[in-house]
Design an enzyme around this catalytic site. Structure first.
Site, PDB file in Angstrom:
ATOM      1  N   TYR A  77      -0.223   1.097  -6.173  1.00 39.39           N
ATOM      2  CA  TYR A  77      -0.767   0.739  -4.862  1.00 39.39           C
ATOM      3  C   TYR A  77       0.018  -0.415  -4.279  1.00 39.39           C
ATOM      4  O   TYR A  77       0.444  -1.319  -5.002  1.00 39.39           O
ATOM      5  CB  TYR A  77      -2.224   0.283  -4.983  1.00 39.39           C
ATOM      6  CG  TYR A  77      -3.225   1.396  -5.089  1.00 39.39           C
ATOM      7  CD1 TYR A  77      -3.673   2.058  -3.951  1.00 39.39           C
ATOM      8  CD2 TYR A  77      -3.741   1.771  -6.323  1.00 39.39           C
ATOM      9  CE1 TYR A  77      -4.608   3.070  -4.049  1.00 39.39           C
ATOM     10  CE2 TYR A  77      -4.668   2.781  -6.427  1.00 39.39           C
ATOM     11  CZ  TYR A  77      -5.104   3.429  -5.288  1.00 39.39           C
ATOM     12  OH  TYR A  77      -6.024   4.436  -5.391  1.00 39.39           O
ATOM     13  N   TYR A 116      -2.477   6.442 -12.366  1.00 40.52           N
ATOM     14  CA  TYR A 116      -2.193   5.040 -12.680  1.00 40.52           C
ATOM     15  C   TYR A 116      -3.108   4.547 -13.793  1.00 40.52           C
ATOM     16  O   TYR A 116      -4.231   5.016 -13.946  1.00 40.52           O
ATOM     17  CB  TYR A 116      -2.286   4.148 -11.436  1.00 40.52           C
ATOM     18  CG  TYR A 116      -3.618   4.117 -10.715  1.00 40.52           C
ATOM     19  CD1 TYR A 116      -4.674   3.339 -11.163  1.00 40.52           C
ATOM     20  CD2 TYR A 116      -3.785   4.842  -9.541  1.00 40.52           C
ATOM     21  CE1 TYR A 116      -5.869   3.289 -10.472  1.00 40.52           C
ATOM     22  CE2 TYR A 116      -4.983   4.799  -8.838  1.00 40.52           C
ATOM     23  CZ  TYR A 116      -6.023   4.019  -9.312  1.00 40.52           C
ATOM     24  OH  TYR A 116      -7.206   3.977  -8.626  1.00 40.52           O
ATOM     25  N   ARG A 126      -6.247   6.879 -14.420  1.00 40.06           N
ATOM     26  CA  ARG A 126      -6.977   7.606 -13.392  1.00 40.06           C
ATOM     27  C   ARG A 126      -6.232   8.884 -13.035  1.00 40.06           C
ATOM     28  O   ARG A 126      -5.014   8.865 -12.823  1.00 40.06           O
ATOM     29  CB  ARG A 126      -7.093   6.777 -12.100  1.00 40.06           C
ATOM     30  CG  ARG A 126      -7.878   5.510 -12.167  1.00 40.06           C
ATOM     31  CD  ARG A 126      -9.394   5.600 -12.114  1.00 40.06           C
ATOM     32  NE  ARG A 126     -10.018   6.830 -11.716  1.00 40.06           N
ATOM     33  CZ  ARG A 126     -10.442   7.115 -10.475  1.00 40.06           C
ATOM     34  NH1 ARG A 126     -10.278   6.252  -9.503  1.00 40.06           N
ATOM     35  NH2 ARG A 126     -11.054   8.246 -10.218  1.00 40.06           N
ATOM     36  N   HIS A 129      -5.592  10.886  -7.232  1.00 43.77           N
ATOM     37  CA  HIS A 129      -6.722  10.975  -6.294  1.00 43.77           C
ATOM     38  C   HIS A 129      -6.358  10.300  -4.982  1.00 43.77           C
ATOM     39  O   HIS A 129      -5.463   9.452  -4.923  1.00 43.77           O
ATOM     40  CB  HIS A 129      -7.971  10.325  -6.888  1.00 43.77           C
ATOM     41  CG  HIS A 129      -7.781   8.867  -7.178  1.00 43.77           C
ATOM     42  ND1 HIS A 129      -7.184   8.413  -8.336  1.00 43.77           N
ATOM     43  CD2 HIS A 129      -8.078   7.762  -6.455  1.00 43.77           C
ATOM     44  CE1 HIS A 129      -7.139   7.084  -8.307  1.00 43.77           C
ATOM     45  NE2 HIS A 129      -7.662   6.669  -7.176  1.00 43.77           N
ATOM     46  N   HIS A 131      -8.440   8.308  -1.882  1.00 43.03           N
ATOM     47  CA  HIS A 131      -9.710   7.747  -1.419  1.00 43.03           C
ATOM     48  C   HIS A 131      -9.946   8.166   0.028  1.00 43.03           C
ATOM     49  O   HIS A 131      -9.017   8.125   0.848  1.00 43.03           O
ATOM     50  CB  HIS A 131      -9.680   6.222  -1.492  1.00 43.03           C
ATOM     51  CG  HIS A 131      -9.544   5.684  -2.881  1.00 43.03           C
ATOM     52  ND1 HIS A 131     -10.626   5.374  -3.666  1.00 43.03           N
ATOM     53  CD2 HIS A 131      -8.451   5.403  -3.629  1.00 43.03           C
ATOM     54  CE1 HIS A 131     -10.206   4.913  -4.842  1.00 43.03           C
ATOM     55  NE2 HIS A 131      -8.883   4.924  -4.847  1.00 43.03           N
TER      56      HIS A 131
HETATM   57 FE   LIG Z   1      -7.577   4.660  -6.535  1.00 36.62          FE
END
Ligand SMILES: [Fe+2]
Length: 210
Positions: A77, A116, A126, A129, A131
Site C-alpha cells: 500500500y 500482503y 491477506r 482484495h 476495499h
Molecule cells: Fe487491504
C-alpha cells in the site's frame, strides 16, 4: 465524468473512518481508472472490476458514490504504516472512485493487487482484495467491504473473510471472472455486485473498519 444528480447526504461521522473519503463534488474523468493516474502505467495485471449497487429487491441504486482502495501488484500500500519489504510503484496510488449510473452500475479499471503479509497470526497473508466503500441514497451509513478474487487459496486462511460464518455470505464477497467484462488484448474482467441489505446482502464491516 461529472455527477449528473443532486448530492447525497454524507454521514455525520466522517472523522471516524480511516480509509479514503474524497467527497464526490470534484469527480474527475480518470478517478475510476487507477492505471491512468500517473505519467506511466503501473506494473501488474490490468483488470476491469464492474458491477451493480442494488437494494435487497434488486432495484438499482443510482447516483451513489463508490470508492475503492487497494495494494499494488506487489502487495504494497502507498501508506506510511505499510512498511513491509515490497516495492512501491511510482505509477500507482491505489485509490479510485466513481458514481453509479441509472442502472446502479459502476466500473473501475485497475491492476490486480498482490497478497500482503500482516501480523494477525503466524505467517499470515491477506488474499488479494480490493476495499470498497459505498454511500447509498436511502441509508446514512457508509458501507465498507472487501472484494476477493475467485480461486485464491489464501481465502481459506484469512481471518477477516472467515469471520463471516455463512459460506454463502462469504461467497458474495468473491468476484466472478466475467468474459463479457474482459476486453480482448487488454484486460481481465471481474464482476462484483453489491447488495446493501436484506437476506442476500453483501457482508459489510463495522463502521470503523478501513
Ligand atoms: Fe487491504
Amino acid at each position: 465524468m461529472a455527477p449528473g444528480r443532486p448530492p447525497i447526504a454524507l454521514p455525520e461521522r466522517l472523522s471516524d473512518v480511516t480509509a479514503p473519503v474524497y467527497g464526490w463534488w470534484a469527480l474527475a474523468a480518470r478517478d475510476n481508472d487507477l492505471t491512468r493516474q500517473h505519467a506511466a502505467e503501473p506494473q501488474g495485471q490490468r483488470i476491469i472490476v464492474a458491477g451493480r449497487l442494488l437494494e435487497d429487491d434488486g432495484r438499482p441504486i443510482a447516483g451513489a458514490l463508490v470508492e475503492v482502495w487497494q495494494a499494488n501488484a506487489a502487495g504494497r500500500y502507498k501508506h506510511r504504516i505499510d512498511d513491509h519489504p515490497a516495492p512501491l510503484d511510482p505509477n500507482f496510488t491505489g485509490a479510485g472512485r466513481t458514481v453509479t449510473d441509472a442502472d446502479g452500475r459502476y466500473e473501475f479499471t485497475t491492476i490486480r493487487p498482490g497478497a500482503y503479509p500482516w501480523r494477525n497470526h503466524e505467517n499470515a497473508w491477506r488474499p488479494a482484495h480490493i476495499h470498497f466503500s459505498v454511500f447509498g441514497r436511502n441509508f446514512r451509513q457508509r458501507l465498507v467491504t472487501q472484494m476477493y478474487f475467485p480461486g485464491d487459496p489464501m481465502m481459506a486462511y484469512d481471518p477477516i473473510l472467515q469471520s463471516i460464518p455463512d459460506d454463502r455470505a462469504r461467497q458474495r464477497l468473491v468476484s466472478r471472472y466475467d468474459l463479457t467484462l474482459t476486453k480482448p488484448e487488454w484486460a481481465l474482467g471481474y464482476a462484483f455486485d453489491i447488495v446493501v441489505r436484506g437476506s442476500h446482502a453483501t457482508p459489510f464491516e463495522e463502521p470503523r473498519s478501513g
